[in-house]
Design an enzyme around this catalytic site. Structure first.
Site, PDB file in Angstrom:
ATOM      1  N   LYS A 188      40.367 -12.794  30.312  1.00 57.02           N
ATOM      2  CA  LYS A 188      40.459 -13.060  31.744  1.00 57.02           C
ATOM      3  C   LYS A 188      41.105 -14.439  31.910  1.00 57.02           C
ATOM      4  O   LYS A 188      40.477 -15.467  31.691  1.00 57.02           O
ATOM      5  CB  LYS A 188      39.061 -13.051  32.383  1.00 57.02           C
ATOM      6  CG  LYS A 188      39.116 -13.193  33.893  1.00 57.02           C
ATOM      7  CD  LYS A 188      38.403 -14.480  34.267  1.00 57.02           C
ATOM      8  CE  LYS A 188      38.582 -14.918  35.661  1.00 57.02           C
ATOM      9  NZ  LYS A 188      39.912 -15.371  36.035  1.00 57.02           N
ATOM     10  N   GLY A 241      36.935 -24.144  29.866  1.00 62.52           N
ATOM     11  CA  GLY A 241      36.939 -24.413  31.307  1.00 62.52           C
ATOM     12  C   GLY A 241      35.939 -25.493  31.639  1.00 62.52           C
ATOM     13  O   GLY A 241      35.594 -26.326  30.785  1.00 62.52           O
ATOM     14  N   SER A 242      35.462 -25.464  32.856  1.00 65.56           N
ATOM     15  CA  SER A 242      34.603 -26.566  33.314  1.00 65.56           C
ATOM     16  C   SER A 242      33.146 -26.364  32.896  1.00 65.56           C
ATOM     17  O   SER A 242      32.711 -25.248  32.601  1.00 65.56           O
ATOM     18  CB  SER A 242      34.686 -26.649  34.837  1.00 65.56           C
ATOM     19  OG  SER A 242      34.126 -25.479  35.397  1.00 65.56           O
ATOM     20  N   THR A 245      30.984 -23.758  34.944  1.00 66.09           N
ATOM     21  CA  THR A 245      31.225 -22.356  34.586  1.00 66.09           C
ATOM     22  C   THR A 245      30.617 -22.054  33.215  1.00 66.09           C
ATOM     23  O   THR A 245      30.033 -20.987  33.005  1.00 66.09           O
ATOM     24  CB  THR A 245      32.738 -22.042  34.590  1.00 66.09           C
ATOM     25  OG1 THR A 245      33.292 -22.490  35.832  1.00 66.09           O
ATOM     26  CG2 THR A 245      33.000 -20.567  34.447  1.00 66.09           C
ATOM     27  N   GLY A 246      30.742 -22.999  32.294  1.00 65.07           N
ATOM     28  CA  GLY A 246      30.142 -22.815  30.968  1.00 65.07           C
ATOM     29  C   GLY A 246      28.638 -22.571  31.070  1.00 65.07           C
ATOM     30  O   GLY A 246      28.080 -21.696  30.393  1.00 65.07           O
ATOM     31  N   GLU A 264      34.179 -24.450  25.367  1.00 69.11           N
ATOM     32  CA  GLU A 264      35.023 -25.655  25.261  1.00 69.11           C
ATOM     33  C   GLU A 264      35.127 -26.200  26.672  1.00 69.11           C
ATOM     34  O   GLU A 264      35.794 -25.615  27.518  1.00 69.11           O
ATOM     35  CB  GLU A 264      36.443 -25.305  24.786  1.00 69.11           C
ATOM     36  CG  GLU A 264      36.527 -24.376  23.611  1.00 69.11           C
ATOM     37  CD  GLU A 264      36.453 -25.103  22.293  1.00 69.11           C
ATOM     38  OE1 GLU A 264      36.614 -26.331  22.304  1.00 69.11           O
ATOM     39  OE2 GLU A 264      36.218 -24.444  21.289  1.00 69.11           O
ATOM     40  N   CYS A 299      42.333 -31.652  28.669  1.00 64.93           N
ATOM     41  CA  CYS A 299      40.889 -31.817  28.445  1.00 64.93           C
ATOM     42  C   CYS A 299      40.586 -33.087  27.675  1.00 64.93           C
ATOM     43  O   CYS A 299      39.606 -33.766  27.952  1.00 64.93           O
ATOM     44  CB  CYS A 299      40.321 -30.596  27.742  1.00 64.93           C
ATOM     45  SG  CYS A 299      41.124 -30.220  26.186  1.00 64.93           S
ATOM     46  N   GLU A 398      34.447 -36.213  35.302  1.00 56.62           N
ATOM     47  CA  GLU A 398      35.807 -35.804  34.945  1.00 56.62           C
ATOM     48  C   GLU A 398      36.620 -35.581  36.223  1.00 56.62           C
ATOM     49  O   GLU A 398      36.188 -34.855  37.113  1.00 56.62           O
ATOM     50  CB  GLU A 398      35.760 -34.493  34.152  1.00 56.62           C
ATOM     51  CG  GLU A 398      37.134 -34.037  33.693  1.00 56.62           C
ATOM     52  CD  GLU A 398      37.108 -32.673  33.002  1.00 56.62           C
ATOM     53  OE1 GLU A 398      36.471 -31.748  33.523  1.00 56.62           O
ATOM     54  OE2 GLU A 398      37.749 -32.557  31.948  1.00 56.62           O
TER      55      GLU A 398
END
Ligand code: NAD
Length: 494
Positions: A188, A241-242, A245-246, A264, A299, A398
């Site tokens: 995705k 991703g962020s 979301t992780g 990650e 990142c 971030e």
């Protein structure tokens, strides 16, 4: 074959795309589409399928059937290797086309997109293709009447979710080792950067990856991503991703089949400059590139600059000079050094960070504004904020934009303390001519990678991943293969 020029590729209309499931495009169960805007000019570029639960189910089913019948999972290693090598060749032969398509979708400047996206993706598929027939199991040291074999079995169906900043590079870091080990994949991509990864799916089919082995479902994270991560038939999730979301992925795993999740995530990496750096001019130049290239949407960007007190003012002036010298503009113009910010919401969030930092007492040395270009679109001036305190938002959060937070430090202990004073642990940098100090800093900085007398850059041979709230997985290198296999013991009575 003559390669079309960048301008010719830019002028081409991009046809609306569906999902890529079981070797072909599908418009999706609902037929719904979402608009893709180009950050270059803020104008509509094309549409992609706005995926649904049913689309995820169809892709996962196709991936499962393909895995179980062995069309790829039990193909001879040399066969899988040949197919992935062919895919690498196809990607390389279409590198400019892939890079331009990606730039129109995500705004990265074309020189970087060619190198870090298209060619890097080809190199990644080649690297893991080459690894396939060099990856052995083990024979256990047992007594003579038994044989203990340790196999690396493919895990099954891999769900992969990736962000928009380097879709091809990061996507390949997951797809290539997953396929190399014999798994099926449902990918995705980010809803705002799906186009080049859909093209990879087409090329994979052309290279001979069997139908159903590599599928792409596009759409919203909260719909498609969530359905994939909640699926009872996905065996592992790999994610870049962020942090928020992780966190959700771990919840989805707990609520479904306890699938392993490799995350990650973001960073707030400290780049530390000591007064004894071998070349302060070089340190300023490389540190500026280490935060501002790709509009800071990297990142591992060195977004916190820690500078030793004695050289603080001079160094801040030097890095400010570099920040102002970057040519920001149309990412498809070969002379641009920095392209577009990915989207209007990202640009607005970056600008809010600057306002907030000023409110908390930081000093804006340069930048902080939107740049208006002839093309329209979303561009931001490289920004240097000095005198940022440990407790400030800009020190702790971030931005994922071209905003550098500069903070002075006194000595090694102070530098290590400041470097480790966030929840993140992705990357770091140290500039010093003192070898002992360099090693003490490498040991002291809590991060997955520490650069010494350089910043950024690495190749496929070394892992990339974080500690703390920067995640728990590693992409790249042969270590990445471990994620995509399960250890399986065979205990044989002789
Ligand atoms: P994001 O978390 O918003 O989105 C990443 C992906 O997750 C997208 O495909 C998105 O659609 C999907 N997603 C969103 N909500 C979801 C949900 N509820 N369930 C499942 N999937 C969902 O991140 P982004 O804005 O696309 O990317 C920027 C972030 O990625 C930054 O934090 C950056 O540091 C990080 N990043 C990390 C690395 C690394 O290697 N550590 C590399 C690149 C980017």
């Amino acid at each position: 074959m003559d390669q079309p020029s960048i301008d010719a590729l830019r002028a081409q209309a991009v046809a609306p795309r569906g999902h890529f499931i079981n070797g072909e495009y599908h418009s999706g169960e609902t037929g719904a589409q979402m608009e893709v805007l180009s950050p270059i000019d803020g104008q509509p570029l094309t549409q992609i399928a706005d995926g649904s639960l049913a689309d995820v189910d169809a892709a996962v089913r196709a991936a499962r059937v393909a895995f179980e019948d062995g069309r790829w999972s039990r193909m001879a290693p040399a066969g899988r290797k040949n197919v992935l090598l062919k895919l690498a060749d196809l990607i390389e032969s279409r590198a400019l086309e892939l890079a331009v398509l990606g730039v129109r979708d995500n705004g990265t400047e074309i020189n970087m997109a060619l190198k870090a996206e298209a060619y890097s993706a080809a190199a990644t598929f080649r690297y893991y293709a080459e690894a396939i027939d060099k990856h052995y199991g083990q024979v256990a040291p047992t007594s003579e009447d038994v044989l203990g074999l340790i196999h690396h079995a493919p895990v099954g169906v891999v769900g992969a979710i990736v962000p928009w900043n380097f879709p091809l590079m990061i996507g390949s870091w997951k797809i290539a080792p997953a396929l190399a080990m014999g798994n099926s994949v449902v990918l995705k991509p980010s809803e705002t950067a799906s186009l080049s990864l859909l093209k990879i799916a087409e090329l994979a089919a052309e290279a001979g990856v069997p139908d159903g082995v590599f599928n792409v479902v596009t759409g919203r994270g909260a719909v498609v991503g969530e359905a994939l991560a909640l699926s009872m038939d996905v065996d592992i999730m790999v994610f870049t991703g962020s942090g928020p979301t992780g966190r959700r992925l771990l919840e989805y795993s707990a609520r479904s089949n306890l699938k392993r999740c490799y995350l990650e995530l973001g960073g707030k990496s400290a780049n530390i400059v000591f007064a004894d750096a071998p070349d302060l001019a070089e340190a300023a130049k490389v540190s500026a590139a280490g935060i501002f290239r790709n509009s800071g949407q990297v990142c591992v960007a060195g977004s916190r600059l820690l500078v030793q007190q004695d050289i603080y003012e001079d160094f801040v002036a030097e890095i400010t000079r570099h920040a102002e010298a970057f040519k920001v503009g149309d990412p498809l113009n070969l002379s641009s050094q920095i392209g577009a910010v990915h989207s209007l919401p990202e640009l607005e969030a970056n600008l809010r960070f600057v306002t907030k930092a000023e409110g908390e007492g930081a000093e804006r040395r340069t930048g902080g504004d939107r740049i208006l270009t002839e093309t329209g679109g979303y561009y931001m001036a490289p920004t240097v904020m000095a005198g940022v305190k440990e407790t400030d938002t800009l020190f702790q959060s971030e931005v994922f934009g071209p905003v550098l937070a500069v903070t002075p430090f006194t000595d090694e202990a102070d530098a290590i303390r400041l470097a480790n004073a966030t929840v993140y642990g992705l990357a770091g940098g140290v500039w010093t001519a003192n070898l002992g100090r360099a090693h003490r800093m490498i040991a002291g900085i809590r991060a997955g990678v520490v650069h010494v007398n350089t910043y950024g850059g690495a190749d496929l041979t070394v892992p990339l991943g974080g500690v703390g709230q920067s995640g728990n997985g590693h992409d790249k290198s042969l270590h990445a293969l471990e994620k995509y296999t399960d250890l399986k013991t065979a205990w044989i009575k002789l």
